[in-house]
Design a protein around this motif. Sequence first.
Motif, mmCIF file in Angstrom:
data_model
loop_
_atom_site.group_PDB
_atom_site.id
_atom_site.type_symbol
_atom_site.label_atom_id
_atom_site.label_comp_id
_atom_site.label_asym_id
_atom_site.label_seq_id
_atom_site.Cartn_x
_atom_site.Cartn_y
_atom_site.Cartn_z
ATOM 1 N N GLU A 1 12.483 -1.587 -0.362
ATOM 2 C CA GLU A 1 11.958 -2.943 -0.552
ATOM 3 C C GLU A 1 10.454 -2.954 -0.271
ATOM 4 N N THR A 2 9.682 -3.541 -1.183
ATOM 5 C CA THR A 2 8.234 -3.645 -1.019
ATOM 6 C C THR A 2 7.872 -5.073 -0.638
ATOM 7 N N LEU A 3 7.217 -5.228 0.505
ATOM 8 C CA LEU A 3 6.855 -6.556 1.010
ATOM 9 C C LEU A 3 5.363 -6.824 0.832
ATOM 10 N N THR A 4 5.054 -8.097 0.657
ATOM 11 C CA THR A 4 3.664 -8.539 0.487
ATOM 12 C C THR A 4 3.194 -9.245 1.748
ATOM 13 N N LEU A 5 2.010 -8.884 2.230
ATOM 14 C CA LEU A 5 1.455 -9.567 3.397
ATOM 15 C C LEU A 5 1.276 -11.055 3.119
ATOM 16 N N ALA A 6 1.504 -11.877 4.148
ATOM 17 C CA ALA A 6 1.329 -13.320 3.990
ATOM 18 C C ALA A 6 -0.129 -13.670 3.695
ATOM 19 N N ARG A 7 -1.062 -12.899 4.227
ATOM 20 C CA ARG A 7 -2.481 -13.093 3.917
ATOM 21 C C ARG A 7 -2.867 -12.239 2.708
ATOM 22 N N LYS A 8 -3.848 -12.707 1.963
ATOM 23 C CA LYS A 8 -4.381 -11.889 0.875
ATOM 24 C C LYS A 8 -5.441 -10.943 1.429
ATOM 25 N N GLY B 1 0.812 -1.210 0.000
ATOM 26 C CA GLY B 1 0.000 0.000 0.000
ATOM 27 C C GLY B 1 0.849 1.264 0.000
ATOM 28 N N LYS B 2 2.168 1.112 -0.212
ATOM 29 C CA LYS B 2 3.120 2.235 -0.252
ATOM 30 C C LYS B 2 3.317 2.893 1.114
ATOM 31 N N ARG B 3 3.032 2.160 2.179
ATOM 32 C CA ARG B 3 3.230 2.693 3.530
ATOM 33 C C ARG B 3 4.522 2.122 4.111
ATOM 34 N N TYR B 4 5.355 2.983 4.697
ATOM 35 C CA TYR B 4 6.613 2.528 5.268
ATOM 36 C C TYR B 4 6.348 1.804 6.590
ATOM 37 N N VAL B 5 7.028 0.674 6.770
ATOM 38 C CA VAL B 5 6.679 -0.270 7.831
ATOM 39 C C VAL B 5 7.808 -0.403 8.843
ATOM 40 N N ASP B 6 7.463 -0.251 10.128
ATOM 41 C CA ASP B 6 8.411 -0.486 11.216
ATOM 42 C C ASP B 6 8.308 -1.932 11.693
ATOM 43 N N GLY B 7 9.351 -2.393 12.374
ATOM 44 C CA GLY B 7 9.315 -3.714 12.991
ATOM 45 C C GLY B 7 9.624 -4.867 12.063
ATOM 46 N N VAL B 8 10.149 -4.598 10.866
ATOM 47 C CA VAL B 8 10.565 -5.657 9.946
ATOM 48 C C VAL B 8 12.045 -5.950 10.183
ATOM 49 N N GLU B 9 12.398 -7.226 10.264
ATOM 50 C CA GLU B 9 13.799 -7.587 10.476
ATOM 51 C C GLU B 9 14.532 -7.610 9.134
ATOM 52 N N VAL B 10 15.657 -6.905 9.086
ATOM 53 C CA VAL B 10 16.526 -6.914 7.911
ATOM 54 C C VAL B 10 17.856 -7.516 8.341
ATOM 55 N N ALA B 11 18.262 -8.599 7.703
ATOM 56 C CA ALA B 11 19.480 -9.299 8.097
ATOM 57 C C ALA B 11 20.405 -9.443 6.900
#
Length: 252
Positions: free
Chosen positions: A143-150, A59-69
């Motif tokens: 990076e654009t991530l997709t939710l695991a649920r549709k 949805g083009k919203r910046y997301v906190d709490g994502v792990e980047v390794a």
Amino acid sequence: MSRRLIAALAVLIGVGLAPHALPADAAPQAGAAGSDRALVPTKPPKNKAWIQGSVQDRGKRYVDGVEVAAFPASDTKGDPVASALTYAPDYQDGHGWFRLYDLKPGDYKLRYSSLKKSKDPFDTEWSSTITVKKKQVYTVSTETLTLARKVNANLSLEFVDSSVKPSKQALLKISLTSKEVRPIAGDLYVKVDKDAAWKTPIKDENDGHVTVKLPKQKLGDHTVTVYFGGNDAVLKTKRPVSLPFYVTRTGR
């Protein structure tokens, strides 16, 4: 309360508020008292590099709490050499930001993933190989991530003119939107009355809005019905949406 006890509590509070793992050489910066700006170095130390960037959802919203390794590009099955959670730092605007510190020069791949206890996790994504040099600050593309649920989408219809002449084609405006995925691309299925449905695409460049021409119809009342076929992030329309239109001699 003793001075020694007060000092110990202050240290514990400071540790609890630290938003991000920082390198050992992090030094205070002038004029930044009271913010995490005071803890962040301005450049990598000798023989080290940083990788930084941001993460957003569909949805083009910046997301906190994502792990980047970060992993060595030659061994992505072992332990990461650096990791961080995306967050909104005091020293710059915006959410979803990360920086990986103390990396040796070399080739890396980044893994973007949700924490195990996330209530609404994303699918895990891997970057292509990133090569960093000494004292380099390498900024990767968002990076654009997709939710695991549709997710569900809102489908709505509107005629440019709901009454047309037999010689004219009715123009139908279709809107397909969601707060969690933008834009939505895939196949729309359209039919008039009991005729077989035909497929028309809605593309990224349409930004969720497309206008289609309906086939010419005979005099009388008609109904158009539309549904979305779904894609990797958006569910198929549960209930097709219908809208009446009319063919008259005058078009009114």
